[in-house]
Design a protein around this motif. Structure first.
Motif, PDB file in Angstrom:
ATOM      1  N   ALA A  52       0.830  -1.208   0.000  1.00 52.76           N
ATOM      2  CA  ALA A  52       0.000   0.000   0.000  1.00 52.76           C
ATOM      3  C   ALA A  52       0.867   1.261   0.000  1.00 52.76           C
ATOM      4  O   ALA A  52       0.566   2.240  -0.686  1.00 52.76           O
ATOM      5  CB  ALA A  52      -0.918  -0.008   1.220  1.00 52.76           C
ATOM      6  N   PHE A  53       1.969   1.213   0.758  1.00 51.61           N
ATOM      7  CA  PHE A  53       2.842   2.389   0.861  1.00 51.61           C
ATOM      8  C   PHE A  53       3.516   2.679  -0.470  1.00 51.61           C
ATOM      9  O   PHE A  53       3.547   3.825  -0.937  1.00 51.61           O
ATOM     10  CB  PHE A  53       3.885   2.147   1.950  1.00 51.61           C
ATOM     11  CG  PHE A  53       4.745   3.353   2.269  1.00 51.61           C
ATOM     12  CD1 PHE A  53       4.167   4.544   2.670  1.00 51.61           C
ATOM     13  CD2 PHE A  53       6.131   3.282   2.190  1.00 51.61           C
ATOM     14  CE1 PHE A  53       4.957   5.664   2.980  1.00 51.61           C
ATOM     15  CE2 PHE A  53       6.924   4.382   2.505  1.00 51.61           C
ATOM     16  CZ  PHE A  53       6.337   5.575   2.895  1.00 51.61           C
ATOM     17  N   ILE A  54       4.030   1.638  -1.114  1.00 48.67           N
ATOM     18  CA  ILE A  54       4.732   1.838  -2.386  1.00 48.67           C
ATOM     19  C   ILE A  54       3.763   2.214  -3.501  1.00 48.67           C
ATOM     20  O   ILE A  54       4.104   2.948  -4.412  1.00 48.67           O
ATOM     21  CB  ILE A  54       5.538   0.567  -2.756  1.00 48.67           C
ATOM     22  CG1 ILE A  54       6.649   0.328  -1.736  1.00 48.67           C
ATOM     23  CG2 ILE A  54       6.173   0.708  -4.131  1.00 48.67           C
ATOM     24  CD1 ILE A  54       7.414  -0.954  -1.955  1.00 48.67           C
TER      25      ILE A  54
ATOM     26  N   ALA B  69       1.514   8.739   0.018  1.00 44.48           N
ATOM     27  CA  ALA B  69       0.757   9.771   0.737  1.00 44.48           C
ATOM     28  C   ALA B  69      -0.642   9.307   1.118  1.00 44.48           C
ATOM     29  O   ALA B  69      -1.254   9.856   2.034  1.00 44.48           O
ATOM     30  CB  ALA B  69       0.675  11.040  -0.104  1.00 44.48           C
ATOM     31  N   ALA B  70      -1.148   8.295   0.419  1.00 43.44           N
ATOM     32  CA  ALA B  70      -2.476   7.785   0.758  1.00 43.44           C
ATOM     33  C   ALA B  70      -2.390   6.833   1.946  1.00 43.44           C
ATOM     34  O   ALA B  70      -3.261   6.813   2.805  1.00 43.44           O
ATOM     35  CB  ALA B  70      -3.091   7.067  -0.442  1.00 43.44           C
ATOM     36  N   PHE B  71      -1.297   6.045   2.004  1.00 41.41           N
ATOM     37  CA  PHE B  71      -1.173   5.076   3.093  1.00 41.41           C
ATOM     38  C   PHE B  71      -0.726   5.754   4.378  1.00 41.41           C
ATOM     39  O   PHE B  71      -1.182   5.417   5.469  1.00 41.41           O
ATOM     40  CB  PHE B  71      -0.187   3.967   2.703  1.00 41.41           C
ATOM     41  CG  PHE B  71      -0.079   2.875   3.732  1.00 41.41           C
ATOM     42  CD1 PHE B  71      -1.176   2.059   4.016  1.00 41.41           C
ATOM     43  CD2 PHE B  71       1.100   2.673   4.434  1.00 41.41           C
ATOM     44  CE1 PHE B  71      -1.087   1.057   4.973  1.00 41.41           C
ATOM     45  CE2 PHE B  71       1.199   1.668   5.391  1.00 41.41           C
ATOM     46  CZ  PHE B  71       0.103   0.863   5.661  1.00 41.41           C
TER      47      PHE B  71
ATOM     48  N   LYS C 197       6.992  12.039   4.514  1.00 44.02           N
ATOM     49  CA  LYS C 197       7.860  12.916   3.724  1.00 44.02           C
ATOM     50  C   LYS C 197       8.494  12.162   2.560  1.00 44.02           C
ATOM     51  O   LYS C 197       9.396  12.672   1.918  1.00 44.02           O
ATOM     52  CB  LYS C 197       8.901  13.609   4.617  1.00 44.02           C
ATOM     53  CG  LYS C 197       9.868  12.715   5.345  1.00 44.02           C
ATOM     54  CD  LYS C 197      10.873  13.598   6.121  1.00 44.02           C
ATOM     55  CE  LYS C 197      11.944  12.753   6.786  1.00 44.02           C
ATOM     56  NZ  LYS C 197      12.963  13.567   7.477  1.00 44.02           N
ATOM     57  N   MET C 198       8.036  10.963   2.303  1.00 37.30           N
ATOM     58  CA  MET C 198       8.471  10.267   1.081  1.00 37.30           C
ATOM     59  C   MET C 198       7.729  10.869  -0.106  1.00 37.30           C
ATOM     60  O   MET C 198       6.569  10.553  -0.355  1.00 37.30           O
ATOM     61  CB  MET C 198       8.224   8.756   1.179  1.00 37.30           C
ATOM     62  CG  MET C 198       8.530   8.016  -0.112  1.00 37.30           C
ATOM     63  SD  MET C 198       8.994   6.292   0.189  1.00 37.30           S
ATOM     64  CE  MET C 198       8.151   5.436  -1.121  1.00 37.30           C
ATOM     65  N   ALA C 199       8.388  11.783  -0.803  1.00 36.11           N
ATOM     66  CA  ALA C 199       7.766  12.506  -1.908  1.00 36.11           C
ATOM     67  C   ALA C 199       7.883  11.681  -3.181  1.00 36.11           C
ATOM     68  O   ALA C 199       8.751  11.897  -4.013  1.00 36.11           O
ATOM     69  CB  ALA C 199       8.428  13.870  -2.085  1.00 36.11           C
ATOM     70  N   PHE C 200       7.026  10.698  -3.295  1.00 38.74           N
ATOM     71  CA  PHE C 200       7.082   9.752  -4.403  1.00 38.74           C
ATOM     72  C   PHE C 200       5.655   9.404  -4.791  1.00 38.74           C
ATOM     73  O   PHE C 200       4.838   9.087  -3.920  1.00 38.74           O
ATOM     74  CB  PHE C 200       7.862   8.507  -3.944  1.00 38.74           C
ATOM     75  CG  PHE C 200       7.941   7.410  -4.964  1.00 38.74           C
ATOM     76  CD1 PHE C 200       8.669   7.573  -6.137  1.00 38.74           C
ATOM     77  CD2 PHE C 200       7.296   6.197  -4.749  1.00 38.74           C
ATOM     78  CE1 PHE C 200       8.757   6.549  -7.073  1.00 38.74           C
ATOM     79  CE2 PHE C 200       7.376   5.168  -5.686  1.00 38.74           C
ATOM     80  CZ  PHE C 200       8.110   5.346  -6.845  1.00 38.74           C
ATOM     81  N   ALA C 201       5.348   9.483  -6.077  1.00 38.37           N
ATOM     82  CA  ALA C 201       3.972   9.308  -6.530  1.00 38.37           C
ATOM     83  C   ALA C 201       3.473   7.886  -6.298  1.00 38.37           C
ATOM     84  O   ALA C 201       2.326   7.669  -5.930  1.00 38.37           O
ATOM     85  CB  ALA C 201       3.852   9.654  -8.011  1.00 38.37           C
ATOM     86  N   GLY C 202       4.356   6.898  -6.498  1.00 37.48           N
ATOM     87  CA  GLY C 202       3.929   5.518  -6.300  1.00 37.48           C
ATOM     88  C   GLY C 202       4.184   4.654  -7.523  1.00 37.48           C
ATOM     89  O   GLY C 202       4.413   5.156  -8.616  1.00 37.48           O
TER      90      GLY C 202
ATOM     91  N   ASP D 298       7.563  -7.422  -7.514  1.00 39.13           N
ATOM     92  CA  ASP D 298       8.970  -7.649  -7.868  1.00 39.13           C
ATOM     93  C   ASP D 298       9.894  -6.852  -6.942  1.00 39.13           C
ATOM     94  O   ASP D 298      10.894  -7.373  -6.451  1.00 39.13           O
ATOM     95  CB  ASP D 298       9.219  -7.257  -9.331  1.00 39.13           C
ATOM     96  CG  ASP D 298       8.530  -8.198 -10.332  1.00 39.13           C
ATOM     97  OD1 ASP D 298       8.063  -9.280  -9.913  1.00 39.13           O
ATOM     98  OD2 ASP D 298       8.455  -7.835 -11.525  1.00 39.13           O
ATOM     99  N   ILE D 299       9.550  -5.587  -6.713  1.00 40.93           N
ATOM    100  CA  ILE D 299      10.382  -4.731  -5.851  1.00 40.93           C
ATOM    101  C   ILE D 299      10.430  -5.297  -4.428  1.00 40.93           C
ATOM    102  O   ILE D 299      11.497  -5.422  -3.826  1.00 40.93           O
ATOM    103  CB  ILE D 299       9.852  -3.277  -5.836  1.00 40.93           C
ATOM    104  CG1 ILE D 299      10.097  -2.604  -7.194  1.00 40.93           C
ATOM    105  CG2 ILE D 299      10.534  -2.468  -4.722  1.00 40.93           C
ATOM    106  CD1 ILE D 299       9.433  -1.244  -7.336  1.00 40.93           C
ATOM    107  N   ILE D 300       9.264  -5.670  -3.918  1.00 38.79           N
ATOM    108  CA  ILE D 300       9.202  -6.188  -2.538  1.00 38.79           C
ATOM    109  C   ILE D 300       9.941  -7.526  -2.446  1.00 38.79           C
ATOM    110  O   ILE D 300      10.645  -7.786  -1.471  1.00 38.79           O
ATOM    111  CB  ILE D 300       7.733  -6.295  -2.069  1.00 38.79           C
ATOM    112  CG1 ILE D 300       7.126  -4.890  -1.936  1.00 38.79           C
ATOM    113  CG2 ILE D 300       7.646  -7.037  -0.736  1.00 38.79           C
ATOM    114  CD1 ILE D 300       5.616  -4.863  -1.749  1.00 38.79           C
TER     115      ILE D 300
END
Ligand code: HEC
Length: 180
Positions: free
Chosen positions: A136-138, A142-144, A149-154, A163-165
């Motif tokens: 959910a975070f990745i 900002a929704a999770f 302050k993780m400025a990343f769209a997703g 794959d990343i996880i």
């Protein structure tokens, strides 16, 4: 063809045009009441929202758990290098950058490092980085965690998140078990 017949034809044509106009107007009137359907949809969404807010992840998010066993960690590493590595290292002893080093983060507690200054929002989120929390975070940081302050769209693709996880899981002193 005499003029009487021409008149009949002209009259017929005019009649047809008038009829078409009337039908257009009437159907316009009939179709008009339909738009209130939109507010009805909005009301349904609002009604559904509190249920979603109660759970850990937005209801519509596809879970990564069923994909993890078959996920491609090599693709995950490539995606990490492309999308995450500007802000994160994940190797043992790697430096903190804009974001914290992520070695051992999978299944670890949230805000897992002592030497990184996390946002209040992430520090107070609580719990561990279980697979679906990570998912959910990745997917939409900002929704999770509102206020992260993780400025990343997703990452939009569930396969890419898996794959990343799957790769992040290997960046760990003892990789946690995959979900059954
Ligand atoms: C623009 C920089 C940036 C990018 C890009 C980025 N992150 Fe982050 N990340 C951060 C910051 C900053 C934090 C700390 C957030 C906070 O304190 O609210 C963070 C926190 C995290 C955490 C929580 C760490 C912990 O100790 O609890 C994870 C997991 C994470 N990021 C994974 C990723 C992954 C995976 C990607 C790529 C898909 C990614 N991040 C992309 C900046 C970034």
């Amino acid at each position: 063809m005499d003029s009487f017949e021409l008149n009949k034809i002209a009259g017929g044509l005019i009649g047809a045009v008038l009829l078409a106009m009337v039908i257009g107007k009437v159907s316009g009137m009939v179709v008009h009441p339909v738009p209130p359907a939109k507010p009805v949809f909005a009301a349904v969404e609002e009604a559904a929202a509190p249920a979603a807010a109660g759970g850990a992840a937005p209801a519509a998010l596809e879970p990564v758990s069923p994909l993890l066993a078959q996920a491609n960690a090599a693709n995950g590493q490539a995606a990490f290098n492309k999308k995450c590595a500007t802000c994160h290292t994940a190797n043992q002893g790697g430096a903190n950058k804009v974001g914290p080093n992520l070695f051992g983060v999978v299944a670890g507690k949230k805000a897992h490092l002592d030497n990184f200054t996390y946002s209040k929002a992430l520090t107070e989120k609580g719990g561990n980085w279980e697979y679906e929390d990570m998912n959910a975070f990745i997917a939409k940081p900002a929704a999770f965690i509102k206020g992260t302050k993780m400025a990343f769209a997703g990452v939009g693709s569930v396969q890419e998140r898996a794959d990343i996880i799957a790769w992040l899981r290997t960046q760990h002193p003892s990789p946690p078990p995959l979900p059954q």
